[in-house]
Enzyme design. Structure first.
Site, PDB file in Angstrom:
ATOM      1  N   SER A 190     -16.769  -0.020  30.118  1.00  0.00           N
ATOM      2  CA  SER A 190     -15.141   0.721  30.227  1.00  0.00           C
ATOM      3  C   SER A 190     -14.245  -0.514  30.155  1.00  0.00           C
ATOM      4  CB  SER A 190     -15.215   1.801  31.567  1.00  0.00           C
ATOM      5  OG  SER A 190     -14.277   2.498  32.019  1.00  0.00           O
ATOM      6  N   LYS A 216     -14.978   1.029  25.751  1.00  0.00           N
ATOM      7  CA  LYS A 216     -14.280   2.820  26.266  1.00  0.00           C
ATOM      8  C   LYS A 216     -13.439   1.952  26.995  1.00  0.00           C
ATOM      9  CE  LYS A 216     -15.138   5.401  30.789  1.00  0.00           C
ATOM     10  NZ  LYS A 216     -15.801   6.432  30.958  1.00  0.00           N
ATOM     11  N   LYS A 270      -9.492   3.012  28.889  1.00  0.00           N
ATOM     12  CA  LYS A 270      -8.253   4.402  29.411  1.00  0.00           C
ATOM     13  C   LYS A 270      -7.771   4.527  29.329  1.00  0.00           C
ATOM     14  CE  LYS A 270     -11.781   4.457  33.051  1.00  0.00           C
ATOM     15  NZ  LYS A 270     -12.311   6.247  32.972  1.00  0.00           N
ATOM     16  N   ASP A 281     -11.190   7.602  27.732  1.00  0.00           N
ATOM     17  CA  ASP A 281     -11.220   8.101  28.689  1.00  0.00           C
ATOM     18  C   ASP A 281     -10.000   8.862  29.128  1.00  0.00           C
ATOM     19  OD1 ASP A 281     -13.156   8.477  31.871  1.00  0.00           O
ATOM     20  OD2 ASP A 281     -12.549   9.739  31.326  1.00  0.00           O
ATOM     21  N   GLU A 321     -12.908  12.086  26.178  1.00  0.00           N
ATOM     22  CA  GLU A 321     -13.537  11.677  27.661  1.00  0.00           C
ATOM     23  C   GLU A 321     -12.286  12.544  28.659  1.00  0.00           C
ATOM     24  OE1 GLU A 321     -15.488   8.619  29.382  1.00  0.00           O
ATOM     25  OE2 GLU A 321     -16.243   9.910  31.055  1.00  0.00           O
ATOM     26  N   ASP A 325     -16.621  14.991  31.839  1.00  0.00           N
ATOM     27  CA  ASP A 325     -16.880  14.099  32.943  1.00  0.00           C
ATOM     28  C   ASP A 325     -16.675  14.715  34.473  1.00  0.00           C
ATOM     29  OD1 ASP A 325     -15.871  10.953  34.066  1.00  0.00           O
ATOM     30  OD2 ASP A 325     -17.359  12.159  34.885  1.00  0.00           O
ATOM     31  N   LYS A 379     -23.520  11.557  35.386  1.00  0.00           N
ATOM     32  CA  LYS A 379     -23.374  10.555  36.760  1.00  0.00           C
ATOM     33  C   LYS A 379     -24.068  11.432  38.104  1.00  0.00           C
ATOM     34  CE  LYS A 379     -18.810   9.536  35.769  1.00  0.00           C
ATOM     35  NZ  LYS A 379     -16.573   8.808  35.918  1.00  0.00           N
ATOM     36  N   GLY A 392     -20.640   5.502  34.463  1.00  0.00           N
ATOM     37  CA  GLY A 392     -20.119   5.020  35.724  1.00  0.00           C
ATOM     38  C   GLY A 392     -19.688   5.062  36.519  1.00  0.00           C
TER      39      GLY A 392
END
Ligand SMILES: CSCC[C@@H](NC(=O)CCC(=O)O)C(=O)O
Ligand SMILES: [Mg+2]
Length: 372
Positions: free
Chosen positions: A135, A161, A163, A189, A214, A239, A263, A291
């Site tokens: 991430s 991934k 952000k 995400d 996400e 998520d 998660k 995570g």
């Protein structure tokens, strides 16, 4: 098992680089660790709640408080506690899933260590190595983002991934897609940073062949995610919204998510995470392991979880060094050769990691609390 004492340890661990998401910047992890002392031996669990209630309503002080005043006394009074009984015994407390998950994980660790079984074996892991993604936070500049991504690619990570948030989405994605080439695995995400009004804007991500987007919208807004999925090609993955197996089924059946980020802390524990995995597998919905910047304790448990057959996409369980220069246990390091970009599933009893108590004591943010 009988629980004789429950210890709360608050540990400060600086991050190797700031980690920026749509809800803020983190430069250190303030971790609440739980150690249960039982008549069958000790076990460690990690609470994934952040310092601030920004990812979810839970936060480390709140988790410590609810454990000290409600959850721990209940387990200390119980004549018998097993990992399978914790959720029922703590069910009278509404929410606080991350706090409950930390206690359940510590109990499971003690239980399995006592009989020499690993988390992986107990979960039904079918792999000995798991594919690792990474991430990547929002960066100060595109060049700094590309340098960080290039470093992870060189380390062998199987998936990137990014952000994203309004104002930091199309250009970063375009430039990283260019860096990875057409076959690189890439996803984004948003951590709830958009609304359905942004649907046409988010549709402009479709040409970049992302694995998924996400949690673009508010965690309680299942309907808007279903509406978005009708408008964009990129698969929607939830998520923050997925708090249990039941909510996962509801979101899937309503067309709000076609891939699920699992998660354990968010859903109340590894046993509920197994139930989410199992029902998603029945519904042919791919899952991957999310995570929460875990230390070696949570990281070990996540690698074991990610070794289940339904985890068909690389997760966010990266090497320990992605976040921490030093960890409280033997660091997880990516494999090489045929295991490049993979982490090995621990085979030792319980989580399989040995917590360095000197490390925990040296980085304690306050004296640990022992509840009896
Ligand atoms: C502080 S951000 C934690 C939640 C975030 N987690 C990650 O991006 C992965 C973090 C990790 O690699 O552990 C997510 O929304 O998926
Ligand atoms: Mg997320």
């Amino acid at each position: 098992m009988r629980i004789d004492a429950i210890e709360l340890h608050r540990v400060g661990m600086p991050l190797v680089r700031p980690f920026e998401t749509s809800f803020g910047v983190q430069t250190a992890r303030e971790v609440l660790l739980i150690r249960v002392r039982t008549d069958a031996g000790d076990g460690w669990g990690e609470c994934v709640a952040g310092t601030e209630p920004f990812y979810s309503s839970e936060y480390v002080d709140g988790a410590a408080h609810v454990i000290e005043h409600y959850l721990a006394p209940t387990l200390l009074r119980a004549p018998d506690v097993t990992a399978a009984s914790v959720a029922r015994q703590l069910g009278y407390v509404a929410g606080h899933r991350m706090a409950k998950a930390a206690l359940e994980a510590a109990v499971l660790d003690a239980e399995l260590r006592a009989v020499g079984r690993s988390f992986g074996e107990y979960f039904g892991a079918t792999a000995e190595w798991v594919d690792c993604g990474v991430s990547v936070g929002i960066a100060p500049s595109i060049d700094e983002l590309l340098a960080e991504v290039a470093g992870y690619v060189a380390e062998g990570y199987k998936r990137i991934k990014l952000k994203v948030k309004p104002g930091w989405d199309l250009e970063p994605v375009a430039r990283v897609r260019e860096l990875l080439g057409p076959d690189g695995l890439l996803q984004v995400d948003a951590n709830t940073a958009y609304t359905l009004a942004d649907a046409e804007h988010l549709k402009r991500l479709d040409p970049f062949d992302l694995l998924l987007i996400e949690q673009p919208f508010d965690e309680e807004d299942i309907a808007s995610h279903a509406a978005l999925a009708q408008v964009i090609e990129t698969p929607v993955c939830l998520d923050e919204s997925i708090l249990s197996a039941a909510i996962a089924v509801d979101a899937i059946e309503r067309g709000a998510t076609s891939i699920v980020n699992i998660k354990a802390g968010r859903v109340g524990g590894y046993l509920e995470a197994l139930r989410v995995h199992d029902i998603c597998r029945e519904l042919s919905v791919p899952v991957w392991c999310g995570g929460m910047l875990e230390t070696g304790i949570g990281r070990a448990a996540n690698v074991a979880l990610a070794a289940l057959p339904g985890f068909t996409l690389p997760g966010d369980t990266s090497a320990s060094g992605r976040y921490f220069a030093d960890d409280l246990a033997e660091p997880f390091v990516l494999g090489s050769g045929e295991h490049a970009g993979q982490l090995r599933v621990p085979t030792g009893p319980g989580t399989g990691v040995e917590v360095d108590e000197a490390f925990v004591a040296a980085r304690a943010l306050s004296p640990h609390r022992t509840l009896r």
